[in-house]
Each structure stands twice: as structure tokens, then as C-alpha cells.
Design a protein around this motif. Structure first.
Motif, short mmCIF file in Angstrom:
data_model
loop_
_atom_site.label_atom_id
_atom_site.label_comp_id
_atom_site.label_asym_id
_atom_site.label_seq_id
_atom_site.Cartn_x
_atom_site.Cartn_y
_atom_site.Cartn_z
N VAL A 192 -33.23 -28.10 20.16
CA VAL A 192 -33.46 -29.30 20.97
C VAL A 192 -32.88 -29.10 22.36
CG1 VAL A 192 -33.40 -30.73 18.90
CG2 VAL A 192 -31.32 -30.47 20.25
N GLU A 193 -33.45 -29.81 23.31
CA GLU A 193 -32.98 -29.69 24.69
C GLU A 193 -31.62 -30.36 24.86
OE1 GLU A 193 -34.98 -32.66 27.46
OE2 GLU A 193 -36.39 -32.63 25.77
N ARG A 194 -30.93 -29.99 25.90
CA ARG A 194 -29.62 -30.55 26.17
C ARG A 194 -29.75 -31.97 26.74
NH1 ARG A 194 -25.34 -27.09 26.10
NH2 ARG A 194 -24.12 -28.52 27.38
N SER A 195 -28.78 -32.78 26.43
CA SER A 195 -28.75 -34.13 26.98
C SER A 195 -28.33 -34.09 28.45
CB SER A 195 -27.77 -35.00 26.18
OG SER A 195 -28.17 -35.10 24.83
N THR A 247 -29.89 -23.13 15.23
CA THR A 247 -30.16 -24.33 16.02
C THR A 247 -29.42 -25.56 15.50
OG1 THR A 247 -32.10 -24.95 14.70
CG2 THR A 247 -32.45 -23.44 16.55
#
Length: 285
Positions: free
Chosen positions: A146-149, A87
Motif C-alpha cells: 500500500v502507498e504511504r500516508s 508487505t
């Protein structure tokens, strides 16, 4: 059966260059110390890349990403820059990590968007970006996907041509201060007005006025130029106190997102260089 391989230091260096990421023990201690200072103090990378809780940075999650910056043009999520192989940046080579820092390009070729100050990080010297890479290899890996921007604005094809080589600044207070304020601490990313395309208005360098919304409410970036509406009447001691303690000239507490907790560890020379450069700016109303 266990094999013991003995090789020369020259061979080890060649293999390290070929394999990419290597243990921090193989690095130059002076380079690591410089990298720690850049990442933890003047660069204040944790101000964006370390998740924050009600009591401040979340323990055990240093540089693990996840902070959300939800603005009209984007919903950016800070990436995990620990050496976690799944990650974080654990599988990235040194060259790929250096390219991401200075050019905003990930190993898969995708572009890193705001609020990473890519146009300023392009000015990081070769040794300083190598120091940052070396230090990031030493931080504890944290598994944190983490989620994508999401960007509601067009990103440019690139932030400029490939960065080949950048020399350190000239050994002069104003030159060192310019390098510190722009390339390293990226002060002007927040303290310079924005154009409609999301880029800084370099014709109004340091004029302030950018708004930042958060749990604290709305804070407005101060004018850092020597204009009377900026720092014109401030003493050097007042500027240093503002940077390192988060107190205005009149003693009023300053609001986030200034990384006061990191900047309080700046050296006296760098604080002097910062002041020399800010005093040299053209006054902006």
C-alpha cells in the motif's frame, strides 16, 4: 540429512521469545479466541484495514490494507496487517507489533498517524494486546503493498511515554464499559469533537458532531451522552439495535462508517456494559 531436534516445552518457549513471531499452533487457544473477538468484533479492525468494494469487503483481502481516508489534514492509507513478510507485519516481532498497536511506533521508529486511535489504544490491557498479536499471526497472509500516508499536519513526537503494563478493567459494568468504549472499540475517537490539533476534546466526551464523508454522502457522529439531544430518551433496546443493526430509535438506517456488521456479534454482557458506561457520561448538549 534430516535432523530431529527434541527440546522441552520450557526451551521452546525461550526460543520462541528470542525468535519473535511463531506459528499460531504454539499459542494458547483461549488467547487466540480472545484475539479473534477483539480484532473481528469489538475492535472491528477490518472496518479500516480490509479494502471495500461495491458489495462490501473484498473477498480474500481481509486486513490487507489499502483503504484511503482523504481528509483536509491527511490522506491516510490503512496498512496491511496480515502476516505477509514483504508487505505486511510478517517480519515484525510480537513486541514490535504490540508497540505499534499501543504506542503507534513502527519497527523503523516512524510514527503511525491518524485515524489510528493511538491515544485510546494505549489503554489496552497486556493480555488483550497479546491476544490481538496472537490472532493477527493466524490470519491468511496477503501480498498487498500500500502507498504511504501523507500528513498535511504536524504529528506529535509521540503519543506519550512508553506503555509498560496495563491491567484489565475492574470487574464492574461501568468500568468494563469504559474500557470497551474507549480502549477497545474506540467509540469516542469518532463520537467526541475534535480540537484544531486533531486530538479529541476530552472536555466534551461523547458529544458527537464529527463529520465523515464517503460514498454514502456525509454522516455526522451522534451525541452518545444522556443529554436530550443525545441518547437521553433512548431505551436500552434502542441503543443495542443501533449498535448491532444500524437502526436509529425511529427505525431510520444509520450511515457508515459505524461497523455494524462487526458489532452485531458482541456478547450480551458487553452490550450491557456499553450501555452502563454511556448512561454514566456527563450530559453534553
Amino acid at each position: 540429512m534430516r535432523m530431529v531436534l527434541r527440546v522441552s516445552f520450557g526451551t521452546m518457549a525461550a526460543v520462541a521469545a528470542w525468535l519473535g513471531p511463531q506459528p499460531a499452533l504454539a499459542q494458547d487457544p483461549a488467547l487466540l479466541d480472545r484475539g479473534r473477538y477483539l480484532v473481528e468484533v469489538t475492535g472491528a479492525c477490518g472496518n479500516c484495514h480490509t479494502p471495500m468494494g461495491p458489495q462490501g469487503p473484498v473477498p480474500g483481502r481481509a486486513l490487507a490494507g489499502g483503504m484511503v481516508f482523504d481528509e483536509p489534514p491527511f490522506r491516510a492509507v490503512a496498512s496491511n496487517i496480515t502476516p505477509d513478510p514483504e508487505t505486511g507485519i510478517g517480519r515484525w516481532t510480537d513486541a514490535q507489533l504490540a508497540r505499534a498497536i499501543r504506542e503507534g511506533i513502527r519497527p523503523d521508529g516512524s510514527l503511525i498517524g491518524p485515524p489510528m486511535p493511538m491515544t485510546l489504544y494505549r489503554g489496552l490491557s497486556d493480555r488483550d494486546v497479546a491476544a490481538m498479536v496472537a490472532y493477527l499471526r493466524t490470519v491468511p497472509p496477503v501480498a498487498n503493498a500500500v502507498e504511504r500516508s501523507v500528513y498535511r499536519m504536524p504529528l506529535p513526537p509521540s503519543y506519550g511515554p512508553p506503555v509498560t503494563s496495563v491491567a484489565p478493567p475492574a470487574d464492574h459494568p461501568v468500568a468494563r464499559g469504559e474500557y470497551l468504549v474507549n480502549a477497545v472499540a474506540h467509540c469516542m475517537e469518532c463520537h467526541t469533537p475534535m480540537l484544531p490539533n486533531g486530538q479529541n476534546d476530552r472536555s466534551r466526551l461523547g458529544a458527537g458532531g464529527v463529520e465523515f464523508r464517503g460514498p454514502w454522502g456525509v454522516s455526522v457522529a451522534r451525541n452518545l451522552t444522556p443529554h436530550e439531544s443525545g441518547l437521553g430518551s433512548w431505551t436500552d433496546a434502542q441503543i443495542i439495535r443501533a449498535v448491532t443493526e444500524g437502526l436509529s430509535a425511529n427505525g431510520r438506517p444509520l450511515a457508515p462508517p459505524m461497523a455494524f456488521a462487526a458489532y452485531r456479534n458482541m456478547t450480551q454482557q458487553e452490550l450491557g456494559d456499553l450501555i452502563a458506561y454511556l448512561r454514566s457520561l456527563a450530559p453534553q448538549p
